[in-house]
Design an enzyme around this catalytic site. Sequence first.
Site, PDB file in Angstrom:
ATOM      1  N   ALA A 199       0.813  -1.223   0.000  1.00  0.00           N
ATOM      2  CA  ALA A 199       0.000   0.000   0.000  1.00  0.00           C
ATOM      3  C   ALA A 199       0.846   1.272   0.000  1.00  0.00           C
ATOM      4  O   ALA A 199       0.467   2.269  -0.618  1.00  0.00           O
ATOM      5  CB  ALA A 199      -0.925  -0.005   1.224  1.00  0.00           C
ATOM      6  N   HIS A 200       1.996   1.238   0.692  1.00  0.00           N
ATOM      7  CA  HIS A 200       2.701   2.516   0.877  1.00  0.00           C
ATOM      8  C   HIS A 200       3.440   2.999  -0.360  1.00  0.00           C
ATOM      9  O   HIS A 200       3.992   4.095  -0.374  1.00  0.00           O
ATOM     10  CB  HIS A 200       3.620   2.466   2.114  1.00  0.00           C
ATOM     11  N   CYS A 321      15.835  -0.124   1.953  1.00  0.00           N
ATOM     12  CA  CYS A 321      16.224  -1.104   2.967  1.00  0.00           C
ATOM     13  C   CYS A 321      17.702  -1.435   2.897  1.00  0.00           C
ATOM     14  O   CYS A 321      18.236  -2.060   3.803  1.00  0.00           O
ATOM     15  CB  CYS A 321      15.372  -2.354   2.857  1.00  0.00           C
TER      16      CYS A 321
HETATM   17  N1  PLP Z   1       9.423  -5.345  -3.580  1.00  0.00           N
HETATM   18  C1  PLP Z   1       9.788  -4.191  -4.147  1.00  0.00           C
HETATM   19  C2  PLP Z   1      10.080  -4.161  -5.606  1.00  0.00           C
HETATM   20  C3  PLP Z   1       9.882  -3.023  -3.382  1.00  0.00           C
HETATM   21  O1  PLP Z   1      10.255  -1.885  -3.952  1.00  0.00           O
HETATM   22  C4  PLP Z   1       9.577  -3.110  -1.998  1.00  0.00           C
HETATM   23  C5  PLP Z   1       9.698  -1.894  -1.148  1.00  0.00           C
HETATM   24  O2  PLP Z   1      10.748  -1.508  -0.719  1.00  0.00           O
HETATM   25  C6  PLP Z   1       9.198  -4.337  -1.444  1.00  0.00           C
HETATM   26  C7  PLP Z   1       9.133  -5.428  -2.272  1.00  0.00           C
HETATM   27  C8  PLP Z   1       8.854  -4.477   0.020  1.00  0.00           C
HETATM   28  O3  PLP Z   1       7.620  -3.890   0.304  1.00  0.00           O
HETATM   29  P1  PLP Z   1       7.266  -3.474   1.819  1.00  0.00           P
HETATM   30  O4  PLP Z   1       8.077  -2.257   2.112  1.00  0.00           O
HETATM   31  O5  PLP Z   1       5.796  -3.171   1.780  1.00  0.00           O
HETATM   32  O6  PLP Z   1       7.574  -4.631   2.666  1.00  0.00           O
END
Ligand code: PLP
Length: 375
Positions: A199-200, A321
């Site tokens: 969602a974010h 991350c």
């Molecule tokens: N997959 C991709 C391509 C992303 O860009 C992200 C976000 O950083 C994620 C997975 C992980 O999503 P979430 O931050 O909702 O765990």
Amino acid sequence: MVYLDNAATTPLLPAVHEAMAPYLEERFGNPSSIHRFGRQARAGVEAARRQVAQAIGAMPEEVVFTSGGTESIHLALVGAWLAAGERRHIVTSQAEHHAVLHTCRLLEQLGAEVTRVRPRPDGGVDADEVLGALRPDTGVVSLMRVNNETGAVTAVDAIARAVKARNPDVVVHSDMVQALSALPVELKQSAVDLASFSAHKVHGPKGVGALYVRRGSRWQPVLVGGNQERGRRAGTENAAGIVGFGAAVAHLAEDPEHGARVRRARDAFLEGLAGLAGVVWNSPASGVPTILNLAFSGVRADILLMRLDLEGVAASAGAACTAGSLEPSHVLMASGHPEDRVRSSVRFSFSALTSPEDAARAGRTVRRVVEVLRG
Ligand code: PLP
């Protein structure tokens, strides 16, 4: 401050905040309770399920709410791998998000064999690489639709069809976290079995996501416990967050100008930057307009980002991350670029809320700061 890190997260839309508020206040019930409080919360969750289903071209019962993209990916891969039984082999790419790569590593500890195919220089993945990696014991294929660092698009649906033509039992998962804000998603017409969303990344709240599970897919629940989400994901639903996710995708669907506004912002940024020498595109021209990854020769990305922050521009060197780690981007390294180019690469990411004026100003700031850093 101009915010150009929308691939990391997007600001919450005021309409989303408004939709969520009652579920944090008077509609606080547990969606599984049968009294009025529970029924109110349940109604909000089910309305959001219909909104998300509509946005991804699926049936509401194929939408499982989760705590975000990472959880969706984890449930998809672990659940598909467990359901595949003796077919222990997984095919994915080196350019996937760490949510996929590290889940594959975890599955290796449990006995999986994983082939990680090389991406193209733009970070996308070609069908030939994936088809060439298939084995008789391949159970799962996982490929992202839009790369979060370069914006490259992979023809996941065409690849899924080709994979299934070879072996209809292979379960295909796609990380569509960055696709939802940038491309039409129509899963009904697709050969993809499982798809992950967050969602974010679409102006919704953090900590909410969805896993699409095509009806009849070879997949089993992983997060077990209560019977929430029809037994496919246990745990009391984050009703306010889910309602916010629904409101965010509904807003996206009602805004046909959305894509054009993102593109205008991206183009205005490039106009502001125009004339700066020594800029190499890591993003393909055919990539989504939300993500622009550029290498500035002779400039260290970490220093550039700090200077940009001081000058009022927020960008990043890649996935949020991994920010702060000294490792160069695994996506750009896997794409075959030399390390000095990778270490001078910055990702600028745009949303429909980025005004062209702000974007142009940010482009001019980047140009000025790069020139100063180059001395
Ligand atoms: N997959 C991709 C391509 C992303 O860009 C992200 C976000 O950083 C994620 C997975 C992980 O999503 P979430 O931050 O909702 O765990």
